[in-house]
Design a protein around this motif. Structure first.
Motif, PDB file in Angstrom:
ATOM      1  N   PHE A 140       0.835  -1.205   0.000  1.00 36.86           N
ATOM      2  CA  PHE A 140       0.000   0.000   0.000  1.00 36.86           C
ATOM      3  C   PHE A 140       0.867   1.251   0.000  1.00 36.86           C
ATOM      4  CE2 PHE A 140      -2.133   3.448   2.197  1.00 36.86           C
ATOM      5  CZ  PHE A 140      -3.373   3.487   1.584  1.00 36.86           C
ATOM      6  N   ILE A 141       1.895   1.265   0.860  1.00 40.72           N
ATOM      7  CA  ILE A 141       2.779   2.431   0.941  1.00 40.72           C
ATOM      8  C   ILE A 141       3.547   2.619  -0.368  1.00 40.72           C
ATOM      9  CG2 ILE A 141       4.745   3.450   2.143  1.00 40.72           C
ATOM     10  CD1 ILE A 141       2.124   3.429   3.730  1.00 40.72           C
ATOM     11  N   ILE A 142       4.095   1.533  -0.913  1.00 42.75           N
ATOM     12  CA  ILE A 142       4.849   1.618  -2.167  1.00 42.75           C
ATOM     13  C   ILE A 142       3.966   2.150  -3.294  1.00 42.75           C
ATOM     14  CG2 ILE A 142       6.015   0.250  -3.955  1.00 42.75           C
ATOM     15  CD1 ILE A 142       7.024  -1.574  -1.665  1.00 42.75           C
ATOM     16  N   ASP A 143       2.716   1.713  -3.316  1.00 43.81           N
ATOM     17  CA  ASP A 143       1.802   2.160  -4.363  1.00 43.81           C
ATOM     18  C   ASP A 143       1.558   3.666  -4.289  1.00 43.81           C
ATOM     19  OD1 ASP A 143       0.041   1.428  -6.592  1.00 43.81           O
ATOM     20  OD2 ASP A 143      -1.577   2.034  -5.265  1.00 43.81           O
ATOM     21  N   THR A 144       1.550   4.225  -3.059  1.00 43.07           N
ATOM     22  CA  THR A 144       1.289   5.660  -2.906  1.00 43.07           C
ATOM     23  C   THR A 144       2.513   6.513  -3.218  1.00 43.07           C
ATOM     24  OG1 THR A 144       1.834   5.661  -0.533  1.00 43.07           O
ATOM     25  CG2 THR A 144      -0.462   5.217  -1.132  1.00 43.07           C
ATOM     26  N   ILE A 145       3.728   5.904  -3.157  1.00 42.59           N
ATOM     27  CA  ILE A 145       4.952   6.704  -3.370  1.00 42.59           C
ATOM     28  C   ILE A 145       5.737   6.237  -4.591  1.00 42.59           C
ATOM     29  CG2 ILE A 145       5.160   7.399  -0.956  1.00 42.59           C
ATOM     30  CD1 ILE A 145       7.463   4.723  -1.992  1.00 42.59           C
ATOM     31  N   LYS A 146       5.104   5.430  -5.463  1.00 39.08           N
ATOM     32  CA  LYS A 146       5.828   4.812  -6.570  1.00 39.08           C
ATOM     33  C   LYS A 146       6.329   5.816  -7.609  1.00 39.08           C
ATOM     34  CE  LYS A 146       1.478   3.718  -8.938  1.00 39.08           C
ATOM     35  NZ  LYS A 146       0.573   2.616  -9.332  1.00 39.08           N
ATOM     36  N   GLY A 190      13.139 -16.987  -3.463  1.00 42.01           N
ATOM     37  CA  GLY A 190      12.256 -17.615  -4.434  1.00 42.01           C
ATOM     38  C   GLY A 190      12.298 -16.956  -5.799  1.00 42.01           C
ATOM     39  N   PHE A 191      11.612 -17.616  -6.738  1.00 44.40           N
ATOM     40  CA  PHE A 191      11.490 -17.044  -8.085  1.00 44.40           C
ATOM     41  C   PHE A 191      10.085 -17.321  -8.607  1.00 44.40           C
ATOM     42  CE2 PHE A 191      11.609 -17.165 -12.683  1.00 44.40           C
ATOM     43  CZ  PHE A 191      12.234 -15.961 -12.965  1.00 44.40           C
ATOM     44  N   PRO A 192       9.304 -16.292  -8.910  1.00 43.34           N
ATOM     45  CA  PRO A 192       9.689 -14.886  -8.694  1.00 43.34           C
ATOM     46  C   PRO A 192       9.554 -14.506  -7.226  1.00 43.34           C
ATOM     47  CG  PRO A 192       7.469 -15.003  -9.581  1.00 43.34           C
ATOM     48  CD  PRO A 192       7.973 -16.409  -9.541  1.00 43.34           C
ATOM     49  N   SER A 193      10.485 -13.720  -6.733  1.00 39.17           N
ATOM     50  CA  SER A 193      10.426 -13.237  -5.358  1.00 39.17           C
ATOM     51  C   SER A 193       9.404 -12.112  -5.248  1.00 39.17           C
ATOM     52  CB  SER A 193      11.797 -12.727  -4.915  1.00 39.17           C
ATOM     53  OG  SER A 193      12.151 -11.577  -5.668  1.00 39.17           O
ATOM     54  N   ILE A 194       9.076 -11.746  -4.017  1.00 39.93           N
ATOM     55  CA  ILE A 194       8.157 -10.617  -3.809  1.00 39.93           C
ATOM     56  C   ILE A 194       8.760  -9.347  -4.396  1.00 39.93           C
ATOM     57  CG2 ILE A 194       7.069  -9.149  -2.056  1.00 39.93           C
ATOM     58  CD1 ILE A 194       6.765 -11.628  -0.311  1.00 39.93           C
ATOM     59  N   GLN A 195      10.069  -9.181  -4.241  1.00 41.54           N
ATOM     60  CA  GLN A 195      10.740  -8.009  -4.805  1.00 41.54           C
ATOM     61  C   GLN A 195      10.579  -7.962  -6.325  1.00 41.54           C
ATOM     62  OE1 GLN A 195      15.047  -8.030  -4.573  1.00 41.54           O
ATOM     63  NE2 GLN A 195      15.124  -5.791  -4.300  1.00 41.54           N
ATOM     64  N   GLN A 196      10.712  -9.115  -6.986  1.00 39.49           N
ATOM     65  CA  GLN A 196      10.552  -9.172  -8.440  1.00 39.49           C
ATOM     66  C   GLN A 196       9.100  -8.915  -8.859  1.00 39.49           C
ATOM     67  OE1 GLN A 196      12.201 -13.087  -8.764  1.00 39.49           O
ATOM     68  NE2 GLN A 196      14.168 -12.354  -9.533  1.00 39.49           N
ATOM     69  N   LYS A 197       8.158  -9.442  -8.069  1.00 44.17           N
ATOM     70  CA  LYS A 197       6.745  -9.198  -8.356  1.00 44.17           C
ATOM     71  C   LYS A 197       6.427  -7.703  -8.246  1.00 44.17           C
ATOM     72  CE  LYS A 197       5.051 -13.727  -6.829  1.00 44.17           C
ATOM     73  NZ  LYS A 197       4.264 -14.450  -5.797  1.00 44.17           N
ATOM     74  N   TRP A 198       7.046  -7.034  -7.263  1.00 46.72           N
ATOM     75  CA  TRP A 198       6.845  -5.585  -7.121  1.00 46.72           C
ATOM     76  C   TRP A 198       7.349  -4.855  -8.371  1.00 46.72           C
ATOM     77  CZ3 TRP A 198       8.828  -4.695  -1.414  1.00 46.72           C
ATOM     78  CH2 TRP A 198       7.852  -5.176  -0.520  1.00 46.72           C
ATOM     79  N   PHE A 199       8.456  -5.337  -8.940  1.00 44.38           N
ATOM     80  CA  PHE A 199       9.014  -4.690 -10.123  1.00 44.38           C
ATOM     81  C   PHE A 199       8.012  -4.728 -11.284  1.00 44.38           C
ATOM     82  CE2 PHE A 199      11.397  -5.184 -14.158  1.00 44.38           C
ATOM     83  CZ  PHE A 199      11.964  -3.922 -14.218  1.00 44.38           C
TER      84      PHE A 199
END
Length: 297
Positions: free
Chosen positions: A226-232, A252-261
């Motif tokens: 939610f925070i990332i979406d507001t400051i992206k 993991g693959f895809p990791s949460i970090q990769q999914k965020w990308f």
């Protein structure tokens, strides 16, 4: 009448029509429904109250569950939990007791405001957060149908004119609430007291004990998203976080970090910090200016 009592002479309309009666307005763009019978009920009722709007009804027939498709489950976890996030890191803490409901407003950045803001900027920032919180509180009262005595602890404001602005804003936001309510002006400690008549049983999210710990992790990730979406829109976003959480987001693959990308079209750099607690974080931009900071679940 040729019928003998008892027999029904009047009844409430069904829940679908009740919802449309109470909430439908010109803001509705589409109504998605995955039940053909309920679609027919919606069509029938809209034909009566707003025939020009019947074309907004859409029958949902995809394989993905409708709540998952439109992120309803995530929104339930975020907005019906104890901690309700606001944009830019601020948040509400909603507690329920036998006698009353207590809502605490937190900036989420109090540890940094003193050194990063002038006194004038700090005062304006606090007012902005309180106004934002008032808007969300009015929504939460309707969403959860909270009734009885409600006490809201806003961030302290020492200027009477700011307390008046907050009070007027809160009254404006509560105009859409059809439940009978009364709001008292903020006192010098920033407390606002409500009384509100409950229309139906209060809506709560129930967690079974064996899933409670798992759900807290899910809620935490949802909050970060939610925070990332507001400051992206910021460039060079860096997430400073506990090493354990950092590893969890990268594994993991895809990791949460990769999914965020793929989701936000931004690479979120994750920086482990041993001094942070498990649910503490700080988000900075490419110039290392802080954008948001954490709260404790």
């Amino acid at each position: 009448m040729d019928k003998k009592p008892p027999f029904r002479i009047l009844s409430e309309i069904n829940k679908t029509s009740c919802l449309l009666r109470d909430r439908f307005n010109d803001d509705f763009k589409f109504i998605y429904c995955n039940n053909s019978l309920i679609c027919e009920e919606i069509y029938s009722y809209l034909s009566f109250i707003a025939p020009e709007k019947t074309n907004i009804i859409k029958y949902y027939k995809e394989n993905t569950p409708i709540f998952k498709k439109y992120g309803i489950e995530k929104q339930i976890q975020i907005y019906l939990g104890k901690n309700v996030p606001l944009p830019n890191g601020a948040y509400l803490v909603i507690e329920h007791t036998e006698a009353l409901h207590v809502i605490d407003v937190n900036s989420g950045m109090s540890n940094h405001m003193g050194k990063n803001c002038t006194e004038s900027e700090r005062i304006d920032y606090i007012l902005k957060i309180n106004l934002m919180a008032a808007t969300e509180i009015a929504r939460q009262l309707i969403l959860r149908d909270m009734g009885g005595i409600i006490v809201v602890d806003f961030i302290d404001m020492y200027e009477p004119i700011q307390r008046k602005k907050l009070y007027e804003h809160l009254k404006d936001e509560m105009k859409n609430d059809k439940a009978k309510h009364q709001i008292l002006p903020p006192n010098k400690f920033g407390l606002v007291q409500f009384t509100r008549h409950r229309v139906r049983p209060e809506l709560k999210v129930k967690n079974h004990n064996k899933y409670q710990k798992i759900n807290s992790y899910v809620d935490y990730i949802h909050h970060l998203e939610f925070i990332i979406d507001t400051i992206k829109k910021n460039k060079g976003i860096q997430l400073h976080i506990h090493p354990f959480v950092s590893s969890f987001l990268k594994k993991g693959f895809p990791s949460i970090q990769q999914k965020w990308f793929f989701k936000y079209k931004r690479w979120i750099k994750i920086i482990p910090n041993d001094s942070f607690g498990y649910t503490e974080y700080k988000i900075t931009n490419k110039n290392n200016d802080m954008i948001s900071s954490s709260f404790i679940f």
